[in-house]
Scaffold this active site. Structure first.
Site, PDB file in Angstrom:
ATOM      1  CG  HIS A 324       0.361  -1.959  -1.868  1.00 40.05           C
ATOM      2  ND1 HIS A 324       1.124  -2.288  -2.962  1.00 40.05           N
ATOM      3  CD2 HIS A 324       0.892  -2.647  -0.825  1.00 40.05           C
ATOM      4  CE1 HIS A 324       2.066  -3.139  -2.598  1.00 40.05           C
ATOM      5  NE2 HIS A 324       1.933  -3.384  -1.301  1.00 40.05           N
ATOM      6  CB  CYS A 342       1.181  -5.346   1.453  1.00 34.83           C
ATOM      7  SG  CYS A 342       1.899  -4.124   2.573  1.00 34.83           S
TER       8      CYS A 342
END
Length: 394
Positions: A324, A342
C-alpha cells in the site's frame, strides 16, 4: 538310350498334366461343390427401450439428466411432463439411439416420461416411467472468486465457497467444471467443508481462456443437502506479472513476462512485526482503504494500535498483509523495515503497480526475517508443491 530318355520325359509330362487336371475340375459328370454357406439372415429384432429414471423411482436428483436409450431400433416421440402439465425440454440424439433432457427438474415434484421407438422389425414400442424428485433437507449455494469477463494473473486460483457444509466432496467436485483453452492440468483441494480451490499444476499461460461452471443445482452434496443454483464465469489470463520484495535490499523488483520493468524501494515489517516470507497472490485492489490494527487483534486505541487511511491498497492475505501507499515512510523505504507487516511503497509507485497489476498476480517476499507464509492465509496456493497440493487438505 537317347530314344528311351525322350519317351520317359513325354510320360512325365502326361502325368503332370493329369495331376494338374485333377486339382482344377471335378470328375466328368459330377456337379461342382458349393464353396460358401448360405446361412439364414437373423430375424429383425424388436426395439428395447430403457428409461432413466426407472419406473416408480423416488428421491431422484433433479439436477441429473433424464434419458431414453434404445437398442435394436430408433427413438421416436419422447415426452417428459410434470404433474402441472409443463413439458420439460429435451433433444433426440443424432444417431437415433436415444433422447436426453435439456433442462433441470424441480425439487419435490412428480414427472411422467413416455417414449416410443421403432425396432428393426418395423414395429413400434412404447415405454413409460413415473418418478418423483428429492425433497432437500437444505439447499446450499456456491460462489466463485471470478468476475465475468475479467483479466486475471498467472497465479489465479479458482475458489468455490459454499453456504453450508459439503459432506459428499466427490459429488461436489464432479459438479464443479473448470475448462481452459489451451487445456491446463489442475486439481481440487479442500479447506474445511465449505471451500474448495482448484489451481493449475504450474502458473497459467498468458492468454489462456478460463471457464468455470459450478453446475450444483439439483446435485446431492451429502446429508440431504442439494445445490441451490448454478454459477458460471469466464476470464482471460493476462500478462505474467511477478513482484519480488526483498527485506535485505529493501527493494521490490517487478517483472512482466519475465522481463524487469521496474525496481522500487520498499519497507516491510519491522522486528516483532516481520512480514511472513513466501509467495502471495493478489486478492483485491482498493482505492481508499483504512488500515486498522484491530483486523489482527490489536485495538486501534491500545499501545501499538492504529487506524490509518491510505490512498491505494492491494490485499495479499487474510491476515492483513497488503502492499500500500505509505507516504509517511518514504525516507525509510529502500533502507530499513518499519511497517507493521505490510509492504510500504511511495504513493506514486503504489499507484503504478496497482494500475499495472491485477487479481491473481504473484508477489513474493524474501529475506524478511518473518515466519513462513501459511498456504491457507489468503490465496497463497503456491506455497505448496504440486504433490503437496494434491494430498494436503483432502
Amino acid at each position: 538310350m537317347r530314344g528311351m530318355k525322350a519317351r520317359l520325359l513325354v510320360a512325365a509330362g502326361v502325368i503332370g498334366l493329369t495331376v494338374a487336371g485333377c486339382s482344377s475340375s471335378p470328375p466328368s459328370g459330377e456337379p461342382p461343390k458349393e464353396t460358401s454357406s448360405s446361412a439364414p439372415k437373423p430375424a429383425p429384432k424388436a426395439a428395447v427401450v430403457t428409461l432413466t429414471p426407472a419406473k416408480d423411482a423416488k428421491d431422484v436428483a433433479p439436477g441429473e439428466p433424464v434419458s431414453v436409450s434404445v437398442a435394436d431400433g430408433k427413438v421416436g416421440e419422447v415426452k417428459l411432463t410434470g404433474a402441472d402439465g409443463k413439458v420439460v425440454a429435451g433433444k433426440a440424439r443424432a444417431d437415433g439411439s436415444g433422447w436426453d433432457s435439456a433442462e433441470p427438474l424441480g425439487y419435490n415434484k412428480t414427472y411422467r416420461l413416455t417414449a416410443t421407438a421403432v425396432g428393426g422389425d418395423g414395429k413400434p414400442v412404447t415405454s413409460e416411467s413415473n418418478f418423483s424428485t428429492a425433497k432437500p433437507a437444505r439447499q446450499v449455494g456456491v460462489s466463485v472468486n471470478l468476475v465475468e469477463g475479467e483479466t486475471v494473473g498467472v497465479g489465479m486460483p479458482l475458489i468455490f465457497t459454499f453456504t453450508g457444509n459439503v459432506t459428499d466432496k466427490a459429488a461436489a467436485e464432479k459438479a464443479l467444471k473448470v475448462t481452459a483453452e489451451p487445456a491446463t492440468e489442475g486439481a481440487f483441494r479442500w479447506s474445511g467443508d465449505k471451500q474448495v480451490t482448484w489451481r493449475p499444476k504450474d502458473y497459467w499461460k498468458s492468454g489462456t481462456k478460463i471457464k468455470v461452471d459450478a453446475a450444483v443445482y439439483g446435485k446431492p452434496l451429502g446429508n440431504g443437502s442439494y445445490g441451490r443454483e448454478d454459477k458460471r464465469a469466464s476470464a482471460t489470463v493476462g500478462d505474467k506479472l511477478v513482484a519480488v520484495a526483498d527485506g535485505g535490499t529493501h527493494q521490490m523488483t517487478v517483472t512482466v513476462n519475465d522481463q524487469v520493468v521496474k525496481t522500487m524501494p520498499t519497507s516491510m515489517g519491522k522486528p516483532g512485526h516481520n512480514t511472513p516470507a513466501g509467495t502471495y497472490t493478489v486478492m483485491s485492489e482498493h482505492n481508499g482503504y483504512t488500515m486498522n490494527s484491530a483486523t489482527y487483534g490489536v485495538p486501534e486505541d491500545s499501545p501499538g494500535g492504529y487506524s490509518t487511511f491510505v490512498q491505494y491498497a492491494v490485499r495479499l492475505s487474510y491476515s492483513g498483509i497488503f502492499y500500500h501507499s505509505a507516504p509517511w515512510s518514504v525516507r525509510q523505504q529502500g533502507h530499513s523495515n518499519v511497517s507493521h507487516g505490510c509492504l510500504n511503497l511511495s504513493t506514486d509507485n503504489t499507484k503504478w503497480l496497482m494500475d499495472t497489476s491485477k487479481k491473481g498476480d504473484i508477489v513474493t517476499v524474501q529475506n524478511s526475517g518473518g515466519p513462513k507464509l501459511e498456504p491457507t492465509d489468503g490465496w497463497s496456493v503456491w506455497q505448496l508443491s504440486w504433490d503437496e497440493w494434491r494430498t494436503a487438505g483432502n
